[in-house]
Design an enzyme around this catalytic site. Structure first.
Site, PDB file in Angstrom:
ATOM      1  N   SER A  88      86.156   6.130   7.713  1.00  0.00           N
ATOM      2  CA  SER A  88      86.205   6.606   6.357  1.00  0.00           C
ATOM      3  C   SER A  88      84.404   6.638   5.828  1.00  0.00           C
ATOM      4  O   SER A  88      84.095   6.451   4.900  1.00  0.00           O
ATOM      5  CB  SER A  88      86.600   5.593   5.477  1.00  0.00           C
ATOM      6  OG  SER A  88      86.608   4.116   5.753  1.00  0.00           O
TER       7      SER A  88
ATOM      8  N   CYS B 177      97.236   6.223  15.244  1.00  0.00           N
ATOM      9  CA  CYS B 177      96.579   7.512  15.293  1.00  0.00           C
ATOM     10  C   CYS B 177      95.883   7.801  16.900  1.00  0.00           C
ATOM     11  O   CYS B 177      95.117   6.695  17.203  1.00  0.00           O
ATOM     12  CB  CYS B 177      95.690   7.753  14.336  1.00  0.00           C
ATOM     13  SG  CYS B 177      94.640   9.103  14.446  1.00  0.00           S
TER      14      CYS B 177
ATOM     15  N   HIS C  22      96.166   9.126   2.765  1.00  0.00           N
ATOM     16  CA  HIS C  22      96.908   7.980   3.170  1.00  0.00           C
ATOM     17  C   HIS C  22      98.503   8.464   3.001  1.00  0.00           C
ATOM     18  O   HIS C  22      99.276   7.648   3.676  1.00  0.00           O
ATOM     19  CB  HIS C  22      96.639   6.829   2.268  1.00  0.00           C
ATOM     20  CG  HIS C  22      95.176   6.503   2.305  1.00  0.00           C
ATOM     21  ND1 HIS C  22      94.174   6.760   1.460  1.00  0.00           N
ATOM     22  CD2 HIS C  22      94.594   5.427   3.155  1.00  0.00           C
ATOM     23  CE1 HIS C  22      93.122   6.179   1.836  1.00  0.00           C
ATOM     24  NE2 HIS C  22      93.310   5.610   2.822  1.00  0.00           N
TER      25      HIS C  22
ATOM     26  N   GLU D 200      98.595   3.680   2.297  1.00  0.00           N
ATOM     27  CA  GLU D 200      99.436   4.319   3.705  1.00  0.00           C
ATOM     28  C   GLU D 200     100.893   3.328   3.955  1.00  0.00           C
ATOM     29  O   GLU D 200     101.949   3.872   3.839  1.00  0.00           O
ATOM     30  CB  GLU D 200      98.771   4.250   4.988  1.00  0.00           C
ATOM     31  CG  GLU D 200      99.526   4.960   6.146  1.00  0.00           C
ATOM     32  CD  GLU D 200      98.905   4.847   7.562  1.00  0.00           C
ATOM     33  OE1 GLU D 200      99.794   4.745   8.493  1.00  0.00           O
ATOM     34  OE2 GLU D 200      97.784   4.710   7.510  1.00  0.00           O
TER      35      GLU D 200
ATOM     36  N   CYS E  20      87.566  10.693  10.119  1.00  0.00           N
ATOM     37  CA  CYS E  20      88.561  11.380  10.941  1.00  0.00           C
ATOM     38  C   CYS E  20      89.001  12.820  10.225  1.00  0.00           C
ATOM     39  O   CYS E  20      88.428  12.952   9.053  1.00  0.00           O
ATOM     40  CB  CYS E  20      89.642  10.471  11.389  1.00  0.00           C
ATOM     41  SG  CYS E  20      90.643  10.237   9.345  1.00  0.00           S
TER      42      CYS E  20
ATOM     43  N   HIS F 237      98.421  -1.641   0.997  1.00  0.00           N
ATOM     44  CA  HIS F 237      97.681  -0.524   1.552  1.00  0.00           C
ATOM     45  C   HIS F 237      98.314   0.683   1.097  1.00  0.00           C
ATOM     46  O   HIS F 237      99.444   0.894   1.333  1.00  0.00           O
ATOM     47  CB  HIS F 237      97.263  -0.538   3.058  1.00  0.00           C
ATOM     48  CG  HIS F 237      96.390   0.356   3.485  1.00  0.00           C
ATOM     49  ND1 HIS F 237      96.668   1.657   3.812  1.00  0.00           N
ATOM     50  CD2 HIS F 237      95.164   0.207   3.960  1.00  0.00           C
ATOM     51  CE1 HIS F 237      95.786   2.417   4.090  1.00  0.00           C
ATOM     52  NE2 HIS F 237      94.504   1.525   4.272  1.00  0.00           N
TER      53      HIS F 237
END
Length: 286
Positions: free
Chosen positions: A269, A195, A74, A128, A13, A126
């Protein structure tokens, strides 16, 4: 010869692309550390480490002084920035703008409503999510699934946000359940924070998967986005397999599928070169 197609809209992305480019440019200038894996794909991490990138843990980061450190897409909690200031660390900030915008929304909600429950739908631990929790002094409640909703007090105002790479359908299910459970005298607000690029990719990748006889999904096994997209592919085409690189494609398997229409796609990713290696191995195997 096998009919092999790579999904051209798969792969990095824009947030990951920016982080990779920043790392490559900074490495040309000299020493560069990265706080955690720059992307949840071990093959791409190894490629950049071969160029000189030094991946470090948070514990190692705390001990560094007077160096250059890249923050990956992130995003990071405020405490990470404070450490950089205290230790004279030069930050190369590659935080995704979508994530930064989400952090800002959560921070503002927390400041404006200090007694409300802020709930984050995401994967515990995670990178993020750690950054998002940090915007609330780590008071936000993280839920991974419907079972985790027992952590929420439904007799209190609730503000719900989602990690940017989660499933749109699963998030909608959580919203629906909370709306039904919350006491009528309390407020429930939820925010569309997934997103848009991830959201659009689901539809595209499902259609691509359905058009293939065999689908090969390439991704890192620790990629949250990869797990989500793989499940969508598997639902659209039961003949879907998950691999991390071309080494997992055995000669025997390739010979079994060589007369089929084969599609290759990946997570946000997953680098394009990794998907191309898979296609190349299939085409060259006799």
């Amino acid at each position: 010869m096998p009919n092999v197609n790579i999904h051209t809209d798969s792969g990095f992305c824009f947030g990951v692309v920016t982080a990779i480019h920043k790392a490559e440019e900074e490495l040309k200038k000299g020493e560069l550390y990265c706080l955690g894996d720059i992307v949840h794909n071990s093959r791409e991490v190894k490629r950049l480490e071969h160029l000189g990138l030094k991946t470090i843990t948070y514990k190692q980061y705390q001990q560094l002084h007077n160096v250059k450190v890249l923050f990956r897409a992130h995003g990071e909690p405020p405490s990470t920035y404070r450490t950089a200031q205290n230790n004279n660390i030069n930050i190369i900030d590659a935080s995704c703008p979508v994530v930064l915008n989400l952090q800002k929304k959560i921070r503002q909600t927390y400041q404006d409503n200090p007694h409300a429950q802020i709930v984050i739908y995401g994967k515990k631990g995670h990178a993020e999510v750690v950054g998002l929790q940090g915007q609330t002094d780590n008071t936000a409640i993280v839920v991974e699934n419907i079972q985790d909703l027992e952590k929420i007090n439904f007799a209190q105002d609730i503000y719900l946000f989602s990690q940017t790479t989660k499933s749109v359908d699963d998030y909608a299910d959580l919203v629906d359940i909370i709306q039904k459970k919350i006491k009528p005298e309390y407020s429930f607000q939820w925010f569309d924070t997934i997103c848009k690029q991830v959201r659009n990719r689901v539809k595209q990748i499902r259609q691509f998967a359905a058009e293939q006889d065999i689908l090969i999904f390439v991704g890192g096994r620790n990629s949250s986005n990869g797990k989500v997209l793989y499940e969508h592919c598997k639902n659209a085409n039961p003949n879907t397999i998950f691999i991390e690189d071309a080494n997992e494609l055995t000669t025997e398997y390739i010979r079994q599928i060589k007369d089929k229409k084969i599609g290759i796609c990946g997570a946000t990713s997953t680098p394009l070169w990794l998907m191309e290696q898979c296609a190349d191995k299939i085409l060259k195997t006799q």
